[in-house]
Design an enzyme around this catalytic site. Structure first.
Site, mmCIF file in Angstrom:
data_model
loop_
_atom_site.group_PDB
_atom_site.id
_atom_site.type_symbol
_atom_site.label_atom_id
_atom_site.label_comp_id
_atom_site.label_asym_id
_atom_site.label_seq_id
_atom_site.Cartn_x
_atom_site.Cartn_y
_atom_site.Cartn_z
ATOM 1 N N HIS A 1 0.861 -1.184 0.000
ATOM 2 C CA HIS A 1 0.000 0.000 0.000
ATOM 3 C C HIS A 1 0.893 1.229 0.000
ATOM 4 C CE1 HIS A 1 0.932 -0.679 4.197
ATOM 5 N NE2 HIS A 1 0.393 0.472 4.565
ATOM 6 N N HIS B 1 -7.272 -2.741 5.502
ATOM 7 C CA HIS B 1 -6.539 -1.683 6.198
ATOM 8 C C HIS B 1 -7.315 -0.378 6.014
ATOM 9 C CE1 HIS B 1 -3.258 0.055 8.276
ATOM 10 N NE2 HIS B 1 -2.673 0.637 7.246
ATOM 11 N N ASP C 1 -0.147 -4.709 7.617
ATOM 12 C CA ASP C 1 -1.117 -3.619 7.721
ATOM 13 C C ASP C 1 -2.526 -4.084 7.383
ATOM 14 O OD1 ASP C 1 0.406 -0.529 7.641
ATOM 15 O OD2 ASP C 1 1.576 -2.362 7.483
ATOM 16 N N ASP D 1 5.590 4.614 5.445
ATOM 17 C CA ASP D 1 6.549 3.654 5.989
ATOM 18 C C ASP D 1 6.723 2.432 5.089
ATOM 19 O OD1 ASP D 1 3.896 2.994 6.676
ATOM 20 O OD2 ASP D 1 4.506 1.816 8.410
ATOM 21 N N HIS D 2 6.025 2.412 3.947
ATOM 22 C CA HIS D 2 6.176 1.315 2.991
ATOM 23 C C HIS D 2 6.715 1.780 1.636
ATOM 24 C CE1 HIS D 2 3.962 -1.763 5.410
ATOM 25 N NE2 HIS D 2 3.550 -0.646 5.998
ATOM 26 N N HIS E 1 1.242 3.920 2.147
ATOM 27 C CA HIS E 1 1.629 4.664 3.335
ATOM 28 C C HIS E 1 3.140 4.877 3.340
ATOM 29 C CE1 HIS E 1 -2.202 3.842 5.951
ATOM 30 N NE2 HIS E 1 -2.311 4.913 5.192
ATOM 31 N N HIS F 1 6.699 -6.006 11.076
ATOM 32 C CA HIS F 1 5.982 -4.743 11.183
ATOM 33 C C HIS F 1 5.613 -4.446 12.633
ATOM 34 C CE1 HIS F 1 2.931 -1.623 10.213
ATOM 35 N NE2 HIS F 1 3.708 -1.428 9.159
#
Length: 303
Positions: free
Chosen positions: A61, A138, A206, A65-66, A63, A266
């Site tokens: 996805h 998510h 997530d 942090d990815h 976000h 994670h």
């Protein structure tokens, strides 16, 4: 065989001993990178892995942090002399986000191709591997991925002799080629036994537990699953943020059936010692591991 390395195990923000989420799978000199959190290129260096062979990036996805490690990843690849096309796959919006991140990495010596996933389940191919993308639950559109390497059956020389198949054709049939010669068609199934067990890695993060995850993870040699929170008292927070507990990830491994090993990842930055909570998962799925950054394993075909 498949070489798997969990480059980063952190969620939300990096810690001094924990990089953000990223997993690398290597096969036949090529690489698949799943997610690219901040510091991925440094995590790869610490693990002794080159990023140049990565030909495919799978984003769960969008976000930060990815995906926030993408500019550094692209620039590092360019500085290493990469010229081959890079394929990036992710949910709707992937092309827009990649182009935005490329503002600070505009001049690259290789092309980037993006594919945006739309369906609940989608199938892709990479070399001889099959990639299954499956939608999870998510706060934004998010996908998990299974990477499967099938294995053909054993070559049966007795069957080849019985069918009077010319010897020079044996190796070609064994490699999956269909051959027409002297008016006769020879197909691989004439000399090959039934398919043998292949290799499979499933990765998801997530998300709340949903049936699609356990269905996709069935018979995985390695199931890498988010364990944002270890303490069962964090259930309400997990529900609120649409993340998972260790125990919930372990139950997914049980429900999937055939999972050989579970790696949790994670981890919340509020959980400095994930290993403290490992028994919450191991009571449910015994072969649960709490890996550290750079943890790696080689998955090989069974004899």
């Amino acid at each position: 065989m498949l070489d798997v390395c969990l480059l980063g195990t952190g969620g939300t923000l990096p810690l001094t001993n924990r990089w953000l989420t990223s997993l690398m799978v290597r096969y036949q000199g090529h690489g698949v990178l799943i997610d690219c959190g901040e510091g991925t290129q440094i995590a790869a260096q610490e693990a002794g892995l080159s990023l140049k062979p990565v030909d495919l990036v799978l984003l769960t996805h969008l976000h930060a942090d990815h995906v926030s490690g993408m500019p550094g990843l692209l620039l590092t690849m360019g500085n290493m002399g990469r010229t081959e096309e890079l394929h990036i796959v992710g949910p709707a919006g992937t092309e827009r986000v990649v182009n935005a991140l490329r503002v600070i990495a505009p001049n690259l010596p290789f092309e980037i191709r993006t594919t945006e996933l739309k369906a609940q389940d989608e199938e892709l191919e990479f070399l001889d591997c099959r990639i299954h993308a499956f939608k999870v639950l998510h706060g934004v559109i998010c996908y998990g991925y299974s990477i499967s390497l099938p294995r053909a059956g054993k070559f049966d020389p007795a069957a080849a002799r019985e069918r009077a198949i010319p010897l020079p054709l044996w190796s070609r049939l064994q490699k999956g080629e269909t051959i027409e010669q002297d008016g006769t068609t020879y197909t691989p199934d004439m000399v090959m036994g039934p398919p043998r067990a292949g290799l499979k890695v499933t990765y998801c993060t997530d998300t709340r537990p949903v049936p699609a995850i356990s269905a996709a993870a069935a018979d995985s040699d390695l199931f890498v699953c988010e364990g944002m929170y270890g303490d069962v008292d964090m259930q309400l927070k997990a529900l609120e943020n649409r993340h998972m507990l260790f125990a919930e990830a372990a139950q997914l491994a049980v429900d999937a059936g055939g999972v050989k090993r579970l790696w949790l990842t994670h981890f919340s930055p509020s959980m400095p010692n994930p290993g403290h909570f490992k028994d919450y998962a191991r009571r449910i799925f015994a072969d649960t591991h709490i890996p550290k950054d750079g943890e790696s394993v080689t998955l090989a075909f069974e004899d």
